[in-house]
Write an enzyme that holds these catalytic residues in place. Structure first.
Site, PDB file in Angstrom:
ATOM      1  CB  ILE A  74      35.474  40.984  29.824  1.00  0.00           C
ATOM      2  CG1 ILE A  74      34.700  39.761  29.299  1.00  0.00           C
ATOM      3  CG2 ILE A  74      34.550  42.184  30.009  1.00  0.00           C
ATOM      4  CD1 ILE A  74      33.686  39.184  30.262  1.00  0.00           C
ATOM      5  CG  ASN A 118      33.532  30.442  38.499  1.00  0.00           C
ATOM      6  OD1 ASN A 118      33.670  29.935  39.617  1.00  0.00           O
ATOM      7  ND2 ASN A 118      32.460  30.242  37.754  1.00  0.00           N
ATOM      8  CB  SER A 145      29.157  36.816  36.873  1.00  0.00           C
ATOM      9  OG  SER A 145      28.803  35.546  36.340  1.00  0.00           O
ATOM     10  CE1 TYR A 149      33.649  35.037  39.222  1.00  0.00           C
ATOM     11  CE2 TYR A 149      31.740  33.698  38.636  1.00  0.00           C
ATOM     12  CZ  TYR A 149      32.673  34.668  38.306  1.00  0.00           C
ATOM     13  OH  TYR A 149      32.639  35.255  37.071  1.00  0.00           O
ATOM     14  CB  VAL A 208      32.428  36.566  27.353  1.00  0.00           C
ATOM     15  CG1 VAL A 208      33.231  37.425  26.378  1.00  0.00           C
ATOM     16  CG2 VAL A 208      31.099  37.238  27.690  1.00  0.00           C
TER      17      VAL A 208
HETATM   18  P1  NAP Z   1      40.356  36.831  32.305  1.00  0.00           P
HETATM   19  O1  NAP Z   1      40.362  36.442  30.892  1.00  0.00           O
HETATM   20  O2  NAP Z   1      41.034  35.928  33.289  1.00  0.00           O
HETATM   21  O3  NAP Z   1      40.917  38.282  32.520  1.00  0.00           O
HETATM   22  C1  NAP Z   1      40.993  38.761  33.844  1.00  0.00           C
HETATM   23  C2  NAP Z   1      41.817  40.009  33.910  1.00  0.00           C
HETATM   24  O4  NAP Z   1      41.968  40.404  35.280  1.00  0.00           O
HETATM   25  C3  NAP Z   1      43.233  39.839  33.384  1.00  0.00           C
HETATM   26  O5  NAP Z   1      43.683  41.069  32.876  1.00  0.00           O
HETATM   27  C4  NAP Z   1      44.010  39.471  34.647  1.00  0.00           C
HETATM   28  O6  NAP Z   1      45.380  39.719  34.429  1.00  0.00           O
HETATM   29  C5  NAP Z   1      43.360  40.421  35.654  1.00  0.00           C
HETATM   30  N1  NAP Z   1      43.413  40.005  37.063  1.00  0.00           N
HETATM   31  C6  NAP Z   1      42.856  38.914  37.623  1.00  0.00           C
HETATM   32  N2  NAP Z   1      43.106  38.877  38.947  1.00  0.00           N
HETATM   33  C7  NAP Z   1      43.850  39.977  39.228  1.00  0.00           C
HETATM   34  C8  NAP Z   1      44.431  40.510  40.408  1.00  0.00           C
HETATM   35  N3  NAP Z   1      44.314  39.877  41.584  1.00  0.00           N
HETATM   36  N4  NAP Z   1      45.130  41.660  40.342  1.00  0.00           N
HETATM   37  C9  NAP Z   1      45.261  42.315  39.163  1.00  0.00           C
HETATM   38  N5  NAP Z   1      44.730  41.867  38.011  1.00  0.00           N
HETATM   39  C10 NAP Z   1      44.044  40.711  38.036  1.00  0.00           C
HETATM   40  O7  NAP Z   1      38.818  36.976  32.835  1.00  0.00           O
HETATM   41  P2  NAP Z   1      37.487  37.418  32.041  1.00  0.00           P
HETATM   42  O8  NAP Z   1      36.760  36.200  31.606  1.00  0.00           O
HETATM   43  O9  NAP Z   1      37.791  38.493  31.072  1.00  0.00           O
HETATM   44  O10 NAP Z   1      36.645  37.999  33.277  1.00  0.00           O
HETATM   45  C11 NAP Z   1      36.616  39.391  33.562  1.00  0.00           C
HETATM   46  C12 NAP Z   1      35.435  39.656  34.488  1.00  0.00           C
HETATM   47  O11 NAP Z   1      34.222  39.226  33.859  1.00  0.00           O
HETATM   48  C13 NAP Z   1      35.525  38.909  35.824  1.00  0.00           C
HETATM   49  O12 NAP Z   1      35.056  39.712  36.867  1.00  0.00           O
HETATM   50  C14 NAP Z   1      34.572  37.732  35.607  1.00  0.00           C
HETATM   51  O13 NAP Z   1      34.018  37.289  36.807  1.00  0.00           O
HETATM   52  C15 NAP Z   1      33.524  38.366  34.718  1.00  0.00           C
HETATM   53  N6  NAP Z   1      32.753  37.385  33.928  1.00  0.00           N
HETATM   54  C16 NAP Z   1      33.295  36.748  32.859  1.00  0.00           C
HETATM   55  C17 NAP Z   1      32.505  35.839  32.143  1.00  0.00           C
HETATM   56  C18 NAP Z   1      33.007  35.127  30.920  1.00  0.00           C
HETATM   57  O14 NAP Z   1      32.218  34.419  30.277  1.00  0.00           O
HETATM   58  N7  NAP Z   1      34.251  35.256  30.547  1.00  0.00           N
HETATM   59  C19 NAP Z   1      31.194  35.560  32.547  1.00  0.00           C
HETATM   60  C20 NAP Z   1      30.702  36.224  33.658  1.00  0.00           C
HETATM   61  C21 NAP Z   1      31.472  37.146  34.349  1.00  0.00           C
HETATM   62  P3  NAP Z   1      46.522  38.850  35.215  1.00  0.00           P
HETATM   63  O15 NAP Z   1      46.078  37.428  35.198  1.00  0.00           O
HETATM   64  O16 NAP Z   1      47.776  39.115  34.460  1.00  0.00           O
HETATM   65  O17 NAP Z   1      46.532  39.433  36.592  1.00  0.00           O
END
Ligand code: NAP
Length: 260
Positions: A19, A95, A142, A155, A188
């Site tokens: 995202i 999560n 979320s 989470y 997503v």
């Molecule tokens: P993702 O695909 O894992 O991407 C997460 C991003 O954050 C990556 O760029 C990751 O890069 C970085 N990251 C994670 N931990 C970090 C840390 N400690 N320091 C620096 N960078 C960090 O996750 P996503 O699904 O896009 O989720 C993004 C947000 O949306 C989160 O807050 C999640 O809770 C929320 N969300 C997502 C969904 C969904 O359906 N996908 C639903 C509800 C909420 P690196 O791993 O290289 O550090």
């Protein structure tokens, strides 16, 4: 519509993929300058190359937001390079399935620290620059903040706290004309989501079970649909919008799922 984001410096935690990555691309399409943070060097550099190849300005800062001093270092670097910060997108998180029964107090505290603490730290260190730019903050929370999922206490607590902080900061920052809003994604497809899905015996069937209950069009929300809303909220076109929680989720949270 021109969102008026040209040359705005927008800091996006976790803006290297998923995202956050889509938000980096969306604001770059508007000729803003995304500064994206992530731990992984490869994914950060890949995002940087993609944006630079299409002639966009951008910067990658490699950092683990859970390490002490990193948020401060990031903000100092952005100010040294660009001299300003126009917006902060708090997005990085995961999560991590620390449940009530299956978890323990130490794991719970770690999960809350990892998912919540850097949202406060980044906002705190960005604040002087945001006061100067009359900027804004967007917290990515979320649906789990509003709808119980089970098995993920740390989470869920963090995501709920992010909603509370959105309104708390919106109130505190009124004197500076700094807006604070939140987006609550539901389903997503991102690298994080895919690895969660793959933890089930039959990921394909699990995905079908999920999407068939999403009221609008029985499909996942795309990362671009989240990111385009984010760009609009970050822009001056949303100049009178603050303290809001947005649910771009095909009605997942607010509609009766017996409708599908
Ligand atoms: P993702 O695909 O894992 O991407 C997460 C991003 O954050 C990556 O760029 C990751 O890069 C970085 N990251 C994670 N931990 C970090 C840390 N400690 N320091 C620096 N960078 C960090 O996750 P996503 O699904 O896009 O989720 C993004 C947000 O949306 C989160 O807050 C999640 O809770 C929320 N969300 C997502 C969904 C969904 O359906 N996908 C639903 C509800 C909420 P690196 O791993 O290289 O550090």
């Amino acid at each position: 519509m021109d969102l008026g984001l040209k040359d705005k410096v927008i800091l996006i935690t976790g803006g290297t993929k998923g995202i956050g990555g889509a938000i980096s691309k969306a604001v770059a399409r508007e000729n803003a300058i995304p500064v994206f943070i992530g731990r992984g060097e490869a994914s950060g550099n890949k995002m940087l190359e993609t944006l630079k190849a299409s002639g966009k300005k951008a910067r990658f800062i490699q950092a683990n937001l859970n390490e002490e001093g990193e948020s401060k270092r990031i903000v100092e670097e952005v100010l040294q390079v660009f001299g300003k910060i126009d917006a902060l997108v708090n997005n990085a998180g995961a999560n991590d399935s620390i449940g009530l029964e299956a978890g323990n107090p130490k794991k719970f505290a770690n999960s809350v620290f990892n998912n919540l603490n850097h949202y406060y730290e980044m906002a705190h260190y960005c604040l002087p620059a945001l006061k100067e730019s009359k900027g804004n903050i967007l917290n990515i929370s979320s649906k789990v903040a509003l709808v119980g999922q089970g098995g993920t206490s740390g989470y869920a607590a963090s995501k709920g706290a992010q909603l509370a902080l959105t309104r708390e900061w919106a109130a505190e920052l009124l004197p500076y004309n700094i807006r604070v809003n939140a987006i609550l994604p539901a389903e997503v497809m991102t690298p994080l989501y895919k690895s969660w899905l793959d933890s089930f015996d039959d990921p394909e069937q699990k995905l079908k079970n999920i999407t068939q209950n999403i009221p609008l069009e029985q499909r996942m929300t795309s990362d671009t649909e989240i990111a385009d809303l984010a760009a609009f909220i970050l822009s001056e076109k949303s100049g009178h919008t603050t303290a809001q929680w947005f649910s771009p989720d095909g009605g997942y949270v607010h509609l009766d799922r017996s409708l599908t």
